[in-house]
Design a protein around this motif. Structure first.
Motif: not given
Ligand SMILES: CC(C)(COP(=O)(O)OP(=O)(O)OC[C@H]1O[C@@H](n2cnc3c(N)ncnc32)[C@H](O)[C@@H]1OP(=O)(O)O)[C@@H](O)C(=O)NCCC(=O)NCCSC(=O)c1cc(O)c2ccccc2c1O
Length: 151
Positions: A2-4, A34-35, A43-44, A75-77
């Motif tokens: 997943y990319i954030h 986010a993923a 998520v809640r 950019v976070i992998q």
């Protein structure tokens, strides 16, 4: 995988003008959230104890290779891997000011594409009633299968 993507704000930095080390782990957790959200996890509910389980982090580590500054675009992998029926690990690579597409393709073409940091978090699923390990719920195993590396 997943990319954030996330900008660095002044509040993320310390007196030296770089991202404070603990905030980098916090940004990793934001990417994880986010993923989960983008996969359709509520998520809640996930972060409450309403489902009868919790997935606390039992281990975290991070290596810093280059400083990250206010205004940088990260950019976070996010690469999760199931470790057992009860646990999983997430490997993160944090890149700055580079093309998200290259990171998504796992291409590190030159020095610019080298990660600023690499982190790992390890998570164990526990029952909220007795805090003993319990099997990962189906939605989480599906999430892991969806984003785990393929051979
Ligand atoms: C989680 C514990 C209750 C586990 O207790 P214990 O170690 O006694 O249990 P087991 O011996 O049965 O082991 C289970 C399982 O865990 C692995 N493990 C345990 N410790 C470690 C470790 N340090 N590093 C790596 N792995 C570890 C062990 O190998 C077993 O794995 P298997 O796969 O082989 O079964 C207990 O450790 C505990 O309560 N720890 C404290 C956790 C904590 O407070 N962490 C602080 C942050 S919490 C947090 O950040 C958090 C993040 C989230 O994303 C959440 C999401 C949803 C809900 C809550 C969240 C949350 O709190």
């Amino acid at each position: 995988m997943y990319i954030h993507q996330r900008q660095i704000y002044f509040k993320d930095t310390d007196a030296a003008g770089v991202v404070y080390f603990a905030n980098a782990l916090s940004i990793c957790h934001e990417s994880y959230e986010a993923a989960l959200r983008d996969f359709g996890v509520d998520v809640r509910e996930f972060f409450s104890d309403r489902g009868g389980y919790a997935v606390p982090i039992v281990h975290a580590e991070i290596d810093f290779y280059q400083p990250v500054f206010c205004g940088d675009r990260l950019v976070i992998q996010v690469l999760p891997e199931q470790r057992s029926l009860y646990s999983f690990q997430i490997n993160y690579q944090i890149f700055a000011n580079c093309e998200a597409d290259l990171v998504a393709q796992d291409i590190q073409l030159n020095a610019k594409q080298k990660p600023c940091a690499k982190a790992i978090t390890q998570h164990v699923c526990i029952s909220t009633s007795d805090r003993r390990k319990t099997e990962l719920p189906d939605q989480l195993t599906q999430w892991l299968a969806n984003y785990s590396p393929t051979d």
